[in-house]
Design a protein around this motif. Structure first.
Motif, PDB file in Angstrom:
ATOM      1  N   ILE A 156       0.856  -1.205   0.000  1.00 34.76           N
ATOM      2  CA  ILE A 156       0.000   0.000   0.000  1.00 34.76           C
ATOM      3  C   ILE A 156       0.884   1.244   0.000  1.00 34.76           C
ATOM      4  O   ILE A 156       2.059   1.169   0.356  1.00 34.76           O
ATOM      5  N   GLY A 157       0.300   2.365  -0.396  1.00 39.78           N
ATOM      6  CA  GLY A 157       1.076   3.619  -0.445  1.00 39.78           C
ATOM      7  C   GLY A 157       2.242   3.452  -1.399  1.00 39.78           C
ATOM      8  O   GLY A 157       2.090   2.950  -2.519  1.00 39.78           O
ATOM      9  N   GLY A 158       3.418   3.820  -0.947  1.00 46.54           N
ATOM     10  CA  GLY A 158       4.600   3.734  -1.801  1.00 46.54           C
ATOM     11  C   GLY A 158       4.934   2.312  -2.214  1.00 46.54           C
ATOM     12  O   GLY A 158       5.685   2.099  -3.172  1.00 46.54           O
ATOM     13  N   SER A 159       4.403   1.338  -1.510  1.00 45.86           N
ATOM     14  CA  SER A 159       4.671  -0.054  -1.859  1.00 45.86           C
ATOM     15  C   SER A 159       3.656  -0.593  -2.864  1.00 45.86           C
ATOM     16  O   SER A 159       3.620  -1.796  -3.135  1.00 45.86           O
ATOM     17  N   SER A 208       6.446  -4.367   1.687  1.00 42.20           N
ATOM     18  CA  SER A 208       6.215  -3.460   2.810  1.00 42.20           C
ATOM     19  C   SER A 208       7.564  -3.100   3.409  1.00 42.20           C
ATOM     20  O   SER A 208       8.282  -3.982   3.890  1.00 42.20           O
ATOM     21  N   LYS A 209       7.867  -1.836   3.358  1.00 45.75           N
ATOM     22  CA  LYS A 209       9.165  -1.391   3.886  1.00 45.75           C
ATOM     23  C   LYS A 209       9.300  -1.826   5.350  1.00 45.75           C
ATOM     24  O   LYS A 209      10.292  -2.399   5.752  1.00 45.75           O
ATOM     25  N   THR A 210       8.255  -1.560   6.126  1.00 47.80           N
ATOM     26  CA  THR A 210       8.312  -1.861   7.559  1.00 47.80           C
ATOM     27  C   THR A 210       7.893  -3.302   7.870  1.00 47.80           C
ATOM     28  O   THR A 210       8.236  -3.845   8.904  1.00 47.80           O
ATOM     29  N   THR A 213       2.698  -2.918   8.243  1.00 47.13           N
ATOM     30  CA  THR A 213       1.520  -2.155   7.818  1.00 47.13           C
ATOM     31  C   THR A 213       0.267  -3.030   7.852  1.00 47.13           C
ATOM     32  O   THR A 213       0.225  -4.110   7.258  1.00 47.13           O
ATOM     33  N   GLY A 269       9.397   5.393   1.125  1.00 51.54           N
ATOM     34  CA  GLY A 269       8.436   4.527   0.443  1.00 51.54           C
ATOM     35  C   GLY A 269       7.930   5.123  -0.863  1.00 51.54           C
ATOM     36  O   GLY A 269       7.854   4.451  -1.887  1.00 51.54           O
ATOM     37  N   ARG A 270       7.597   6.411  -0.841  1.00 52.03           N
ATOM     38  CA  ARG A 270       6.993   7.028  -2.032  1.00 52.03           C
ATOM     39  C   ARG A 270       8.003   7.305  -3.139  1.00 52.03           C
ATOM     40  O   ARG A 270       7.624   7.801  -4.203  1.00 52.03           O
ATOM     41  N   GLN A 351       0.534  11.008  -3.714  1.00 48.91           N
ATOM     42  CA  GLN A 351       1.274  10.571  -2.522  1.00 48.91           C
ATOM     43  C   GLN A 351       2.614  11.295  -2.457  1.00 48.91           C
ATOM     44  O   GLN A 351       2.988  11.863  -1.435  1.00 48.91           O
ATOM     45  N   GLU A 355       2.198  13.821   0.496  1.00 57.48           N
ATOM     46  CA  GLU A 355       2.816  13.249   1.703  1.00 57.48           C
ATOM     47  C   GLU A 355       4.127  13.988   1.993  1.00 57.48           C
ATOM     48  O   GLU A 355       4.533  14.128   3.137  1.00 57.48           O
ATOM     49  N   GLN A 491       6.916  11.665   7.143  1.00 58.90           N
ATOM     50  CA  GLN A 491       5.452  11.603   6.957  1.00 58.90           C
ATOM     51  C   GLN A 491       4.777  11.317   8.286  1.00 58.90           C
ATOM     52  O   GLN A 491       3.966  10.411   8.413  1.00 58.90           O
ATOM     53  N   VAL A 494       0.831  10.717   8.997  1.00 57.99           N
ATOM     54  CA  VAL A 494      -0.017   9.546   8.766  1.00 57.99           C
ATOM     55  C   VAL A 494      -0.100   8.662  10.013  1.00 57.99           C
ATOM     56  O   VAL A 494      -0.830   7.680  10.034  1.00 57.99           O
ATOM     57  N   LYS A 498      -3.302   5.958  12.175  1.00 59.19           N
ATOM     58  CA  LYS A 498      -2.972   4.529  12.303  1.00 59.19           C
ATOM     59  C   LYS A 498      -3.085   4.098  13.763  1.00 59.19           C
ATOM     60  O   LYS A 498      -3.638   3.044  14.080  1.00 59.19           O
TER      61      LYS A 498
HETATM   62  O1  F6P Z   1       0.962   5.448   5.691  1.00 61.96           O
HETATM   63  C1  F6P Z   1       1.901   5.976   4.836  1.00 61.96           C
HETATM   64  C2  F6P Z   1       3.051   5.046   4.582  1.00 61.96           C
HETATM   65  O2  F6P Z   1       3.906   5.039   5.676  1.00 61.96           O
HETATM   66  C3  F6P Z   1       3.752   5.456   3.309  1.00 61.96           C
HETATM   67  O3  F6P Z   1       4.681   6.437   3.481  1.00 61.96           O
HETATM   68  C4  F6P Z   1       4.271   4.161   2.817  1.00 61.96           C
HETATM   69  O4  F6P Z   1       4.568   4.241   1.463  1.00 61.96           O
HETATM   70  C5  F6P Z   1       3.129   3.248   3.130  1.00 61.96           C
HETATM   71  O5  F6P Z   1       2.623   3.718   4.359  1.00 61.96           O
HETATM   72  C6  F6P Z   1       3.426   1.787   3.188  1.00 61.96           C
HETATM   73  O6  F6P Z   1       4.359   1.454   4.176  1.00 61.96           O
HETATM   74  P1  F6P Z   1       5.115   0.075   4.149  1.00 61.96           P
HETATM   75  O7  F6P Z   1       5.865  -0.038   2.879  1.00 61.96           O
HETATM   76  O8  F6P Z   1       6.004   0.107   5.354  1.00 61.96           O
HETATM   77  O9  F6P Z   1       4.076  -1.026   4.259  1.00 61.96           O
END
Ligand code: F6P
Length: 529
Positions: A156-159, A208-210, A213, A269-270, A351, A355, A491, A494, A498
């Motif tokens: 989602i988002g940048g991913s 997902s970077k983190t 999510t 991410g973006r 985004q 963002e 960012q 956001v 959450k």
């Molecule tokens: O909620 C915004 C965000 O943190 C974006 O900046 C990012 O692209 C997206 O969520 C997805 O995050 P992740 O890649 O960690 O799942």
């Protein structure tokens, strides 16, 4: 090194721009054109197969001069160098910002934490190349011995937005694989998609970077449960790969470490489609086309880094946008690509731009006293002409508009392309010239004109030109962030939503509501009834 904290509104050029604005705000662009036969000749930039015509702006030579002075006073040159050199310019997260390194061809090292990152970037690209080739060629077989036919990017988002936008935009270059994107946590959507898929021939790319999510993990778990109805745990490795910085969490989910493609903290991410997040792009169009996308972005990076500001496309577009945002009081900008392939460009840019620059605290940690991030919106032409163009032409708001069009179409269809492009040219001309009142013309049919636009005329929609186009807007937003004295690469905005969603979820699941404002309380009670 850090980006300097300078209040733009206190600079000499900003103050001069305020005085200058009072003199030019009533100017008619038509008169500016009439007074200067060389206006378009002066106000355009030719770069490779791009042409930016910015002459249809409510700006005089002096406006441009003052905007360029503003860029100087805001230390833009030095800020650009810091961006490319890997300085910690994402200060609130203590990170460098190096999406440009992902497409760099330079041989000099870029050092982060005492380590040259270029060899690592190259290693990951080599893995992406080998992996995508194996899937596309059919050499990689699923658990039942069949080649993969469908790819699902889960993120989602940048991913999600970057790979989804590029994959759509480059449909013309796609291979035999069908690529799907799942982002929303909406279970109805994922159910519909799963019903179209066959587990034996589907590859899931969990991005997902983190790897924390909520949307992505919920979707990935639902998909895995669905997959395990037809397959065994040991088959997961043939059908699931991850793209993440969080190897541990990806492994906990059940993805073998060999199947995890890394991301790095120094790419937001973006801005991440240029690295492993672009895996779905490689799968869809092949690695060589992906390389061309990177090449196009790299070429724009070099232009941005080296061109004088007055002939620098991202810089000029950023400065003009600041002119309208901060002096004319325009709040929104429209971006209208004349290619249906680019129908996801604007959501993607939303985004990136919003963002990044939706911030009200300056780099000096004080609340800013001027407007920052513009609201961007738009849809491809000609569809948008039949939807919201009425308001751009005859509404009460000033909406600077970017028109993006291509000299050549991809499939031919000359008649279609000529008609498409005649609309492209007609719209910016109509916005400029309007239709003045005259005897017998009802006021409802009068067009005031004098509505500003930029025109980007590009040779053809190719992986390379698309790479340059996306990098152009990345750099435009960077310039704006520098001038607005904000931090564009975090960012925090956001996070609150959450956090609240997590605690509300617990309340919904346990049925025990905590204290909320009375509106939220009322709605939750109604939801739970
Ligand atoms: O909620 C915004 C965000 O943190 C974006 O900046 C990012 O692209 C997206 O969520 C997805 O995050 P992740 O890649 O960690 O799942």
């Amino acid at each position: 090194m850090a980006l300097k904290a300078i209040n733009p509104s206190k600079t000499t050029s900003w103050q001069k721009l305020q005085v200058h604005f009072e003199q030019v705000k009533g100017q008619k662009m038509q008169n500016l054109f009439a007074a200067d036969a060389k206006r378009t000749e002066k106000m355009h930039v030719n770069w490779q197969d791009f042409c930016l015509d910015y002459s249809k702006n409510i700006a005089t030579d002096q406006t441009i001069e003052l905007l360029l002075q503003l860029a100087q006073e805001m230390d833009l040159k030095n800020s650009i160098e810091q961006l490319f050199n890997g300085a910690i310019i994402n200060q609130t997260e203590h990170r460098a910002v190096l999406h440009t390194a992902l497409r760099s061809k330079q041989s000099e090292p870029i050092v982060i934490d005492n380590q040259d990152i270029i060899p690592e970037i190259e290693r990951v690209k080599a893995r992406m190349k080998a992996f995508s080739q194996k899937i596309i060629s059919g050499q990689h077989k699923g658990f039942a011995g069949h080649p993969i036919t469908d790819i699902v990017n889960v993120g989602i988002g940048g991913s999600d937005l970057g790979p989804a936008m590029i994959t759509e935009a480059l449909q013309f270059y796609k291979n035999r694989l069908n690529v799907h994107f799942v982002s929303n946590i909406d279970g109805d959507y994922i159910q519909d998609l799963l019903e179209t898929l066959v587990p034996e021939t589907t590859l899931f790319v969990v991005v997902s970077k983190t790897f924390t999510t909520q949307e992505t993990l919920t979707n990935a778990n639902t998909i895995k449960d669905w997959f395990l109805k037809s397959a065994n745990e040991k088959d997961v490795s043939k059908h699931f790969v991850a793209v993440s910085t969080n190897l541990l969490k990806a492994q906990e989910f059940g993805i073998a470490s060999d199947n995890v493609f890394p991301m790095w903290d120094w790419v937001g991410g973006r801005f991440s489609l240029w690295g492993a997040v672009g895996l779905s792009i490689c799968l869809s169009i092949g690695y060589d086309h992906f390389e061309m996308l990177l090449e196009g972005a790299n070429q724009m990076d070099l232009h941005f880094k080296n061109a004088e500001f007055d002939s620098n496309i991202p810089v000029m577009m950023a400065l003009l946008s600041i002119w309208y945002n901060n002096f004319f009081g325009s709040q929104t900008e429209a971006i209208i690509p004349y290619s249906q392939y680019l129908h996801k460009l604007v959501p993607y840019l939303q985004q990136g731009i919003m963002e990044s620059n939706g911030k009200h605290v300056g780099r000096d940690a004080e609340r800013v006293t001027y407007q920052t991030g513009t609201i961007v919106w738009g849809e491809p032409g000609t569809n948008s002409q039949h939807a919201f163009f009425q308001l751009i032409h005859q509404g009460t708001k000033l909406i600077p508009t970017d028109f993006i069009g291509f000299k050549k179409s991809l499939h031919g269809h000359k008649e279609h392309h000529d008609k498409l492009m005649s609309n492209f040219f007609a719209q910016s001309e109509a916005l400029l010239m309007g239709r003045p009142p005259k005897l017998g013309l009802t006021p409802f049919k009068v067009f005031e004109g004098n509505k500003p636009s930029n025109t980007l005329l590009i040779d053809k929609l190719t992986p390379k030109s698309l790479g340059s186009l996306v990098a152009l807007y990345e750099h435009k937003l960077f310039v704006q962030g520098v001038i607005w004295n904000i931090f564009s690469f975090d960012q925090w905005g956001v996070e609150l939503g959450k956090e609240l969603a997590n605690s509300i979820l617990e309340e919904i699941q346990t049925g025990k509501l905590a204290k909320h404002d009375s509106s939220t309380q009322f709605l939750l009670n109604r939801f739970l009834k």
